[in-house]
Motif scaffolding. Structure first.
Motif, PDB file in Angstrom:
ATOM      1  N   LYS B 197     -14.137  39.921   6.136  1.00  0.00           N
ATOM      2  CA  LYS B 197     -14.333  38.519   6.539  1.00  0.00           C
ATOM      3  C   LYS B 197     -13.616  37.555   5.599  1.00  0.00           C
ATOM      4  O   LYS B 197     -13.140  36.504   6.022  1.00  0.00           O
ATOM      5  CB  LYS B 197     -15.824  38.191   6.669  1.00  0.00           C
ATOM      6  N   GLU B 198     -13.492  37.931   4.323  1.00  0.00           N
ATOM      7  CA  GLU B 198     -12.782  37.058   3.373  1.00  0.00           C
ATOM      8  C   GLU B 198     -11.319  36.915   3.786  1.00  0.00           C
ATOM      9  O   GLU B 198     -10.720  35.840   3.664  1.00  0.00           O
ATOM     10  CB  GLU B 198     -12.847  37.633   1.945  1.00  0.00           C
ATOM     11  N   PHE B 204      -7.656  32.121   8.706  1.00  0.00           N
ATOM     12  CA  PHE B 204      -8.009  30.958   9.523  1.00  0.00           C
ATOM     13  C   PHE B 204      -7.716  29.647   8.781  1.00  0.00           C
ATOM     14  O   PHE B 204      -7.449  28.626   9.394  1.00  0.00           O
ATOM     15  CB  PHE B 204      -9.487  31.017   9.943  1.00  0.00           C
ATOM     16  N   ARG B 205      -7.804  29.708   7.459  1.00  0.00           N
ATOM     17  CA  ARG B 205      -7.455  28.508   6.705  1.00  0.00           C
ATOM     18  C   ARG B 205      -5.976  28.182   6.915  1.00  0.00           C
ATOM     19  O   ARG B 205      -5.590  27.062   7.196  1.00  0.00           O
ATOM     20  CB  ARG B 205      -7.736  28.719   5.222  1.00  0.00           C
ATOM     21  N   GLU B 211     -11.954  25.577   6.497  1.00  0.00           N
ATOM     22  CA  GLU B 211     -12.315  25.226   5.111  1.00  0.00           C
ATOM     23  C   GLU B 211     -11.952  26.341   4.140  1.00  0.00           C
ATOM     24  O   GLU B 211     -12.156  27.510   4.440  1.00  0.00           O
ATOM     25  CB  GLU B 211     -13.833  25.032   5.000  1.00  0.00           C
ATOM     26  N   LEU B 212     -11.513  25.934   2.972  1.00  0.00           N
ATOM     27  CA  LEU B 212     -11.161  26.898   1.933  1.00  0.00           C
ATOM     28  C   LEU B 212     -12.421  27.617   1.445  1.00  0.00           C
ATOM     29  O   LEU B 212     -13.422  26.966   1.128  1.00  0.00           O
ATOM     30  CB  LEU B 212     -10.495  26.155   0.774  1.00  0.00           C
ATOM     31  N   GLY B 213     -12.362  28.925   1.434  1.00  0.00           N
ATOM     32  CA  GLY B 213     -13.456  29.707   0.845  1.00  0.00           C
ATOM     33  C   GLY B 213     -14.706  29.825   1.698  1.00  0.00           C
ATOM     34  O   GLY B 213     -15.690  30.403   1.263  1.00  0.00           O
ATOM     35  N   ASN B 214     -14.712  29.270   2.904  1.00  0.00           N
ATOM     36  CA  ASN B 214     -15.883  29.436   3.770  1.00  0.00           C
ATOM     37  C   ASN B 214     -15.692  30.694   4.615  1.00  0.00           C
ATOM     38  O   ASN B 214     -14.936  30.698   5.580  1.00  0.00           O
ATOM     39  CB  ASN B 214     -16.064  28.203   4.664  1.00  0.00           C
ATOM     40  N   ASN B 215     -16.378  31.752   4.223  1.00  0.00           N
ATOM     41  CA  ASN B 215     -16.196  33.026   4.919  1.00  0.00           C
ATOM     42  C   ASN B 215     -17.405  33.391   5.768  1.00  0.00           C
ATOM     43  O   ASN B 215     -17.594  34.542   6.129  1.00  0.00           O
ATOM     44  CB  ASN B 215     -15.937  34.142   3.900  1.00  0.00           C
ATOM     45  N   ASP B 216     -18.226  32.397   6.054  1.00  0.00           N
ATOM     46  CA  ASP B 216     -19.407  32.657   6.875  1.00  0.00           C
ATOM     47  C   ASP B 216     -18.963  33.054   8.284  1.00  0.00           C
ATOM     48  O   ASP B 216     -18.214  32.318   8.936  1.00  0.00           O
ATOM     49  CB  ASP B 216     -20.260  31.386   6.921  1.00  0.00           C
TER      50      ASP B 216
END
Lengths: 243, 494
Positions: B197-198, B204-205, B211-216
């Motif tokens: 997912k990371e 996707f970024r 968003e940067l770093g949002n891997n939800d």
């Protein structure tokens, strides 16, 4: 009943104690056991590599060695399956048909003929079990977890006759150990990784000994255990039953 | 497996993140790479697997993710007491349909045409792509959405349409991810199962401005949803894969979890269903057997979220079915190997395969990976895929989980024989001949055995454990015993 005992090449050379245990166990059960000195191999290594044609000579040699016996027993599910399922590319003479029909893995044979006669044994230890894939799925001794219904283990059934044994369950009891004959060398990386994963599963259970009916799986697993410096021991089921 | 040493794909269009991939799989994942670049060096499963295994964390994670799917499958299977019977019936229906395929195909065509569908016949991948191109050009289509389809992957449709200046968007989430990464799927049901997912977050970024770093996962899925909505609203045509074609009704059945195929079909004025000719089932009641088997085998769901029966074109819209052969009728003629045509593409053999789980789908260097891919690939090119039937320990689990009971382990064994016969393993024949001679002669065997154990006992370790002895890289050799079984037997057996 005249029993022809086949000791596969790698057991003859590397694990004679397993051959001896199998022989002595069958004698204790009251059988007239002979291990022909001219026996060599079932031919599986060549056939699984794609060279079934080259294996024919070995098949004939095997049939010549064993057709005189009422049954043929071997401490290896994999070799048993090969004789029964793959001796199809040679002429199906009376002897070939006899040998294919009457060849048994030791566990299969004990379940059919010897369960009630098993010698009384006490062995206080903790064991995890590994049924070779060719025994489990090829010969159907026990049921793998992917088929409908509860998985069963023929090894567990037989070893429940031994007093003092404590069984622990692997997370993936019927995952292949990664030996696979020549696969162990041609696909070395995956083979070793599969073996390491099997060893990790065994170590998680706290088992002192890993017991199998297939010595080729154990040869591979032992190789990894020793390389990693782990102290889990390996034993063939015949060695426990013959204690 | 070019560039293993330099980790650089020769294709200038390759994105920087592919470098990672080149490192792990040896195969350039860029679908735009021309075939001669891809084949610059012969790739092989053992080498690709070795590279995949180098990253222990990733391989353990990949293995666990797929084992989890296998466990979900087991639970679902055990809710159906007649499971093994269902598999038998499914295998029989498929075998029957394949044995009468010509008649069934013609009936299917008739019934589909009666529904107002245009039916096309494609003898190979190129014909398929040309037919699709013709349909799209005829109506001045520019933008196409496509739902999951291994067949269009097999035909290389995306790359072809892009070369003709069409915009084609895969709408299945996993497919969209790998399309953005310009990679082929690594699994037929879970195409992006090799990606964490990371990595999706990073992708996707870059591609969608997430968003940067949002891997939800929920956040990322919503980002994809917003992006795909636009593509759906803009599309002029929709292409779908097909799970089943029902002869008696002339309809096609598409099973998805995301509803993306349905959205495309209902929005686009032009709909194209691409299907392999082996996808037929005779009657609706036969279909019921497969619907019960498919999702349980694939993901452990009782049924996919959407099981859509597409029969007639909507008012004012066009509906096409392209029936694709591309080697299938040739496979049907291979008496020994036709059972592979029974496959319903559930992926269960991949999830259960201990080799697939530890080598990843790309290691198979064929459109369909895993055990089923290993028996399909040699029907297309025996030499090129001669490594694949050996990517197995013959443990037999794939045959046990197969919902249509394809004898995969036996097929792997048979292919090994044919590959050797075809002369693709000549390097090995000499040693096999020698082994055969040795093992058919008790005297030679005895002498060799003695030599081997003597060697193990007395030879210095560096002679036995070295880079030429592959066994000892990850394993110790057995401890040499004092005597062989036969030595003991001779002494003790009276």
């Amino acid at each position: 009943m005249r029993v022809g005992l086949f000791i596969p090449c790698y057991i003859d050379q590397f694990y004679p104690e397993v051959g001896i245990a199998t022989y002595e166990l069958l004698v204790k059960l009251g059988y007239n056991v002979t291990a022909p000195m001219s026996a060599t191999c079932c031919g599986q290594p060549m056939a699984n590599s794609g060279f079934e044609d080259e294996a024919k000579k070995v098949y004939h040699h095997f049939v010549d060695d064993f057709s005189e016996f009422d049954v043929i027993v071997m401490p290896s599910g994999s070799c048993t399956m090969h004789v029964k399922e793959h001796y199809t590319n040679i002429e199906q003479s009376k002897n070939v048909r006899h040998v294919r029909k009457n060849t048994y893995d030791l566990v299969e044979f004990l379940r059919k003929h010897g369960l009630k006669k098993l010698p009384k044994v006490t062995f206080k230890t903790t064991v995890a079990l590994h049924t070779g894939c060719h025994s489990l799925r090829g010969l159907g001794i026990g049921q793998p977890s992917e088929l409908f219904g509860a998985p069963t283990s023929a090894l567990r059934q037989i070893l429940s006759h031994v007093k003092g044994l404590k069984f622990v369950d692997l997370d993936r009891p019927d995952e292949c150990c990664g030996f696979g004959g020549t696969f162990a060398v041609t696909q070395e990386a995956i083979s070793v990784k599969m073996g390491q994963d099997k060893v990790a599963d065994v170590k998680r259970t706290g088992a002192e000994i890993l017991v199998s009916n297939d010595m080729s799986c154990l040869m591979h697993i032992e190789g990894i255990l020793r390389k990693q410096g782990d102290n889990v021991k390996i034993m063939h089921i015949a060695q426990i039953l013959n204690m | 497996m070019f560039a293993r040493t330099s980790n650089v794909c020769p294709n200038i269009k390759c994105l920087p993140e592919h470098q990672v991939f080149v490192r792990t799989s040896n195969v350039c994942p860029n679908v735009k790479c021309s075939p001669d670049q891809k084949n610059k060096k012969m790739t092989s499963h053992p080498k690709n697997a070795e590279a995949f295994i180098e990253n222990t964390d990733r391989v353990d994670w990949h293995d666990a993710a797929l084992w989890h799917v296998r466990q979900k499958r087991d639970m679902a299977v055990n809710t159906v007491p007649e499971w093994e019977k269902l598999r038998d019936v499914a295998a029989q229906i498929k075998a029957h349909t394949l044995a009468n395929l010509r008649a069934y195909l013609l009936d299917f065509e008739q019934n589909a045409m009666a529904n107002g569908v245009e039916v096309h016949w494609a003898k190979d991948a190129e014909a398929h792509n040309q037919i699709v191109l013709g349909i799209l050009k005829r109506s001045n289509v520019k933008k196409v959405v496509k739902s999951k389809s291994m067949l269009t992957e097999e035909c290389g449709l995306n790359a072809f349409l892009e070369s003709q200046d069409f915009e084609i968007t895969d709408t299945d989430l996993g497919e969209r991810i790998i399309q953005m990464r310009q990679e082929p799927p690594s699994h037929i049901v879970l195409p992006a199962i090799h990606i964490k997912k990371e990595e999706v977050g990073d992708l996707f970024r870059k591609e969608l401005g997430a968003e940067l770093g949002n891997n939800d996962p929920t956040y990322l899925t919503n980002q994809a949803r917003i992006h795909l909505r636009e593509k759906f609203m803009e599309c002029d045509a929709a292409i779908t894969g097909v799970n089943f074609g029902v002869v008696e009704t002339g309809e096609v059945v598409v099973c998805t979890n995301e509803g993306n195929a349905d959205l495309g079909v209902h929005l686009a004025p032009i709909v194209i269903h691409s299907m392999g000719i082996e996808k037929l089932v005779p009657r609706s009641k036969d279909l019921a057997v497969f619907i019960r088997l498919l999702a349980r085998s694939a993901t452990g769901q009782p049924i996919t979220i959407y099981t859509s029966h597409h029969k007639k074109p909507a008012k004012g819209a066009e509906k096409h079915i392209v029936l694709v052969d591309n080697g299938r009728s040739g496979r049907l003629k291979m008496e020994k190997h036709r059972s592979s045509l029974q496959c319903i593409r559930c992926g269960a053999c991949m999830n259960t395969c201990p080799i697939y789980r530890r080598s990843g789908g790309h290691s198979y260097h064929f459109t369909i990976p895993g055990p089923i891919g290993s028996i399909l690939a040699p029907t297309t090119d025996l030499k090129k895929y001669s490594d694949l039937p050996f990517a197995s320990t013959l443990c037999g689990s794939c045959g046990d989980v197969c919902p249509v009971k394809i004898d995969i382990p036996n097929q792997l064994y048979l292919w090994r024989q044919e590959i050797a016969e075809a002369g693709a393993l000549e390097g090995k024949r000499k040693s096999m001949k020698a082994a055969s001679k040795l093992l058919a002669s008790p005297r030679l065997y005895r002498n060799f055995g003695r030599l081997m154990t003597m060697g193990l006992r007395f030879m210095p370790k560096f002679l036995m454990v070295n880079r030429y002895n592959i066994w000892t890289k990850g394993r110790e050799l057995p401890k040499p015993p004092k005597q062989s079984f036969k030595d003991w037997y001779k002494k003790n057996h009276k």
